[in-house]
Design an enzyme around this catalytic site. Structure first.
Site, PDB file in Angstrom:
ATOM      1  N   GLU A  35       0.819  -1.215   0.000  1.00  0.00           N
ATOM      2  CA  GLU A  35       0.000   0.000   0.000  1.00  0.00           C
ATOM      3  C   GLU A  35       0.854   1.267   0.000  1.00  0.00           C
ATOM      4  OE1 GLU A  35      -3.055   0.372  -0.654  1.00  0.00           O
ATOM      5  OE2 GLU A  35      -3.693  -1.714  -0.596  1.00  0.00           O
ATOM      6  N   TYR A 118      -5.432   6.728   5.098  1.00  0.00           N
ATOM      7  CA  TYR A 118      -5.594   5.780   3.993  1.00  0.00           C
ATOM      8  C   TYR A 118      -4.910   4.439   4.319  1.00  0.00           C
ATOM      9  CZ  TYR A 118      -4.960   3.096  -0.112  1.00  0.00           C
ATOM     10  OH  TYR A 118      -4.947   2.024  -0.960  1.00  0.00           O
ATOM     11  N   ASP A 136      -8.500   6.522  -1.235  1.00  0.00           N
ATOM     12  CA  ASP A 136      -7.381   7.101  -1.985  1.00  0.00           C
ATOM     13  C   ASP A 136      -7.948   7.927  -3.145  1.00  0.00           C
ATOM     14  OD1 ASP A 136      -8.243   5.254  -3.844  1.00  0.00           O
ATOM     15  OD2 ASP A 136      -6.277   4.358  -4.189  1.00  0.00           O
TER      16      ASP A 136
END
Ligand code: ADE
Length: 341
Positions: A35, A118, A136
């Site tokens: 991520e 996030y 996002d």
């Protein structure tokens, strides 16, 4: 957006999802790494970095112990090197206070270096199957079109409202598929550049922008500040077949290695005078030409020169080309120059 729409979206994701390496694991460490990388660059590029990174540093303990030089070499070309340094800081904190395991609590995750809303949402929903959404740019684009939202997507109030909406829905679905269904839709259907593939979209029935044929007008883009332009002269000193590099100790790109440079544009004559003033004894100067590198907020316009030395100048590191490429993290801004030497 109604329950039925989300159901269509999640089913669409389950049927159509891309086969990506980080979708074969529930290891929170691996999902965290993926991520952070995905915040930097395209999925295709991340695939390679992800495999190499995890082969070198398969666990939090390996990341906590890696040298900064090795870490930044693994990150070379990804940009935003502070993200890599934060990964290591966070790993050290995990080893020190969390038995080497990423916590499955939102507050605790948010207190760790480099983990924002996030990333916390992505780790919690994808790895730990907790009902916390992750928003996002992809998700913001999808929702701005669904709601025909005129507001600036950088406005934190908008993100907060979207988070509240998604928090209500996510409880009813597998959280990993829920989070990734919005991201996937934004990446492959509700695309940022070019025409979105609305006929294939599982949300087309509830999408206000689609209903009004105005998909391309959303998200509304606020005028961006133009990037600052910095002119540079880059000196590649050559001595006995080795080339000068130095470690950047602070600021943008700190921890990486660069060629010596000044924030001033110089022609070859200027370089000659400048180096003579500095007491540098050289036999030849060859121009490598002009190079441009674009960062998110600034541009470097560089003139680069190879300067053949008669004796070493300053206490730079003098390293062979192959060794530079193998062992030193040279950011993309200088890679183009390195390739041209
Ligand atoms: N971008 C951000 N997170 C992602 C994920 N899990 N899969 C694909 N693209 C992504």
């Amino acid at each position: 957006m109604k329950q039925q729409d989300i159901e269509n979206l999640v089913l669409w994701y389950q049927k159509n999802k891309r086969d990506l390496p980080w979708r074969h694991t529930k290891d929170a460490y691996k999902i965290w790494i993926s991520e952070i990388m995905l915040q930097q660059t395209r999925v295709e590029a991340v695939k390679r970095y992800y495999e190499v990174f995890l082969k070198s540093l398969p666990t939090v303990y390996d990341l906590a112990q890696v040298s900064d030089d090795e870490l930044l070499k693994l990150w070379e070309g990804l940009g935003y090197y502070s993200r890599a340094r934060n990964l290591k800081k966070c790993a050290c904190e995990l080893v020190r206070s969390y038995q080497g395991v990423l916590p499955d609590d939102e507050k605790e995750l948010l207190s760790l270096p480099g983990i924002g809303e996030y990333t916390a949402g992505a780790i919690l929903s994808i790895a730990y199957l907790k009902p916390v959404p992750a928003i996002d740019g992809n998700v913001m684009r999808v929702l701005s079109r669904v709601y025909e939202d005129e507001r600036d997507m950088l406005n934190s109030q908008v993100r907060k409202e979207y988070s509240e909406i998604l928090r209500k829905f996510i409880k009813k679905y597998p959280p990993d598929d829920f989070t990734q269904s919005f991201i996937e839709l934004g990446a492959v259907v509700c695309v940022p550049n070019g025409t979105p593939l609305c006929e294939e979209c599982p949300l087309k029935r509830c999408c206000k922008a689609h209903r009004h044929h105005k998909e391309l007008l959303y998200p509304v883009k606020s005028a961006k500040k133009p990037r600052k332009i910095i002119s540079k002269t880059v000196f590649v000193f050559e001595y006995c077949g080795r080339y000068s590099i130095l470690k950047k100790e602070e600021g943008l790109l700190s921890g990486t290695y660069e060629f010596p440079n000044v924030d001033e544009k110089m022609c070859q004559d200027d370089v000659k005078k400048y180096l003579a003033q500095q007491g540098c004894s050289f036999s030849k100067i060859v121009s490598l030409g002009e190079f441009k590198h674009i960062f998110s907020h600034l541009e470097w316009h560089m003139n680069a020169y190879v300067i053949s030395l008669q004796k070493p100048f300053k206490d730079y590191l003098y390293v062979g080309l192959e060794e530079i490429k193998m062992n030193y993290s040279i950011p993309s801004a200088f890679q183009k120059i390195l390739e041209k030497i």
